[in-house]
Write a protein that holds these residues in place. Structure first.
Motif, short mmCIF file in Angstrom:
data_model
loop_
_atom_site.label_atom_id
_atom_site.label_comp_id
_atom_site.label_asym_id
_atom_site.label_seq_id
_atom_site.Cartn_x
_atom_site.Cartn_y
_atom_site.Cartn_z
N GLN A 38 0.94 -1.68 -0.01
CA GLN A 38 -0.55 -0.17 0.03
C GLN A 38 0.93 1.21 -0.22
OE1 GLN A 38 -3.54 0.04 0.04
NE2 GLN A 38 -2.18 -1.72 -0.87
N THR A 39 0.24 2.28 -0.72
CA THR A 39 1.19 3.13 -1.07
C THR A 39 0.45 4.37 -0.01
OG1 THR A 39 2.22 3.13 -3.41
CG2 THR A 39 2.19 5.55 -2.29
N PRO A 40 1.24 5.03 0.74
CA PRO A 40 0.40 6.01 1.42
C PRO A 40 -0.28 7.16 1.01
CG PRO A 40 2.77 5.72 2.95
CD PRO A 40 2.59 5.22 1.72
N SER A 41 -1.21 7.61 2.04
CA SER A 41 -2.74 8.75 0.36
C SER A 41 -1.47 10.05 1.00
CB SER A 41 -3.09 8.57 0.93
OG SER A 41 -4.05 8.30 2.27
N GLN A 42 -1.40 10.31 2.32
CA GLN A 42 -0.57 10.80 2.99
C GLN A 42 0.70 10.67 3.89
OE1 GLN A 42 -3.06 13.31 5.77
NE2 GLN A 42 -1.70 15.37 5.81
N VAL A 43 1.32 11.41 3.74
CA VAL A 43 2.76 12.16 4.73
C VAL A 43 2.47 13.13 5.52
CG1 VAL A 43 5.15 10.93 5.40
CG2 VAL A 43 3.80 9.34 4.16
N THR A 44 3.49 13.49 6.96
CA THR A 44 3.45 14.10 7.67
C THR A 44 4.85 13.68 8.24
OG1 THR A 44 0.70 14.73 7.40
CG2 THR A 44 2.29 16.11 8.55
N LEU A 45 5.28 14.72 8.11
CA LEU A 45 6.79 14.53 8.79
C LEU A 45 7.03 16.39 9.79
CD1 LEU A 45 8.98 13.08 6.58
CD2 LEU A 45 8.25 12.05 8.09
N ASN A 46 6.32 15.40 10.64
CA ASN A 46 6.47 16.80 11.89
C ASN A 46 7.93 17.07 12.79
OD1 ASN A 46 4.33 18.61 10.43
ND2 ASN A 46 3.33 18.06 11.91
N VAL A 150 7.90 13.92 14.42
CA VAL A 150 6.56 13.10 14.72
C VAL A 150 6.27 12.57 13.33
CG1 VAL A 150 4.53 12.97 15.31
CG2 VAL A 150 6.23 14.43 16.72
N GLN A 151 6.13 11.62 12.96
CA GLN A 151 5.74 11.03 11.58
C GLN A 151 4.31 10.75 11.29
OE1 GLN A 151 9.67 8.98 9.40
NE2 GLN A 151 7.75 7.58 10.52
N ARG A 152 3.25 10.65 10.86
CA ARG A 152 1.49 10.49 10.69
C ARG A 152 1.81 10.29 9.13
NH1 ARG A 152 -2.34 12.99 9.51
NH2 ARG A 152 -4.45 11.76 10.23
N ILE A 153 1.53 8.28 8.57
CA ILE A 153 1.16 7.96 7.58
C ILE A 153 -0.51 7.68 7.71
CG2 ILE A 153 2.27 6.20 6.36
CD1 ILE A 153 4.92 6.53 8.17
N VAL A 154 -0.44 7.94 6.00
CA VAL A 154 -2.22 7.79 6.38
C VAL A 154 -2.56 7.07 5.14
CG1 VAL A 154 -4.26 8.64 6.14
CG2 VAL A 154 -2.39 9.78 7.45
N TYR A 155 -3.15 6.05 5.07
CA TYR A 155 -3.88 4.43 4.22
C TYR A 155 -5.13 4.88 3.65
CZ TYR A 155 1.30 2.88 5.54
OH TYR A 155 2.33 3.27 5.12
N ASP A 156 -5.73 4.91 2.49
CA ASP A 156 -6.52 4.50 2.15
C ASP A 156 -6.26 2.31 1.66
OD1 ASP A 156 -8.02 7.08 1.79
OD2 ASP A 156 -7.01 7.32 0.50
N VAL A 157 -7.08 2.11 2.62
CA VAL A 157 -7.39 0.49 3.08
C VAL A 157 -9.05 0.35 2.27
CG1 VAL A 157 -4.87 0.65 3.78
CG2 VAL A 157 -7.59 0.09 5.31
N PRO A 158 -9.07 -0.59 2.04
CA PRO A 158 -10.69 -1.29 2.04
C PRO A 158 -10.73 -1.38 2.94
CG PRO A 158 -8.96 -2.38 0.63
CD PRO A 158 -8.21 -1.68 0.84
N PRO A 159 -12.80 -1.32 3.57
CA PRO A 159 -12.50 -2.31 4.23
C PRO A 159 -12.65 -3.93 4.89
CG PRO A 159 -14.31 -1.16 2.59
CD PRO A 159 -12.89 -1.20 2.21
N PRO A 160 -12.72 -4.05 5.46
CA PRO A 160 -11.90 -5.37 5.67
C PRO A 160 -13.21 -6.65 5.53
CG PRO A 160 -12.50 -4.67 8.15
CD PRO A 160 -12.53 -3.58 7.00
N VAL A 161 -12.65 -7.57 5.62
CA VAL A 161 -13.66 -9.13 4.21
C VAL A 161 -13.70 -10.13 5.83
CG1 VAL A 161 -14.09 -10.60 2.54
CG2 VAL A 161 -13.42 -8.12 2.00
#
Length: 212
Positions: A38-46, A150-161
């Protein structure tokens, strides 16, 4: 352009039976790391400050490892990464993967050590030259505050089956014996800021500003 640092975290894979191009490679399928990366949809490095003191510049090539890639076997003393969902980040999990509701994204958060011994850019175990601040925010004796990554990494993953009791969702890559447990999540940082930019970061933090 003045930041050529290394930021590392294990990839997240969907446990969907898909094979990536590392399916027959060390670190990939040969180490039981399979599924769709999965490729992150957003990465924030503060970089943030210390509540008790001003921060000092990080030395060039300072290395910091947060979390423990072997925490499932070693125990959770050095486990540090946390998991959550957008809209629910007041709830942080360390030993479970979140199952996020529809419309909510998976979030991985890493808060790195923010105190440095003032001498060493690394240590034999890659840990003792840096430390976490104490409960009151102060650095331990002999350590000085540095900008905290502080790293914040966000992913769009499909809902669980759901298949019986076990949801088919996602997991981080790990050593085989660590069984992809969320508690093994970890991050590495090697500081390769040029001095001018590092000084700018320190000045921004110490004057209470938000800079981009």
């Amino acid at each position: 352009q003045g930041d050529k640092s290394t930021y590392y975290w294990p990839v997240l894979r969907l446990q969907n039976g898909q094979q990536e191009n590392d399916a027959n490679a060390d670190g990939g399928g040969k180490d039981q790391n399979v599924g769709e990366i999965q490729t992150p949809s957003q990465v924030t490095l503060n970089f943030v400050g210390n509540p008790r003191s001003k921060v000092t510049a990080m030395p060039r090539f300072l290395r910091i490892i947060t979390g423990d890639a072997k925490a499932f076997v070693n125990g959770d003393a050095n486990a540090n990464a946390s998991w959550s969902c957008t809209g629910f980040e007041d709830r942080q999990l360390k030993d479970k993967y979140p199952i996020c509701p529809e419309g909510s994204q998976v979030v991985r958060t890493f808060k790195f050590q923010s105190c440095w011994d003032g001498q060493n850019t690394d240590s034999a175990n890659h840990r003792t030259h840096v430390a976490f601040a104490q409960a009151n925010g102060a650095c331990p004796n002999g350590f000085r505050a540095i900008p905290q990554l502080v790293q914040r990494i966000v992913y769009d993953v499909p809902p669980p089956v759901f298949d019986g009791a076990n949801p088919s969702v996602f997991a981080v890559d790990s050593f085989p014996e660590q069984l992809h447990k969320p508690i093994t999540d970890h991050g590495d940082f090697i500081n390769v800021f040029d001095q001018r930019l590092m000084n700018k970061v320190v000045n921004c933090i110490n004057t209470g500003r938000k800079c981009r």
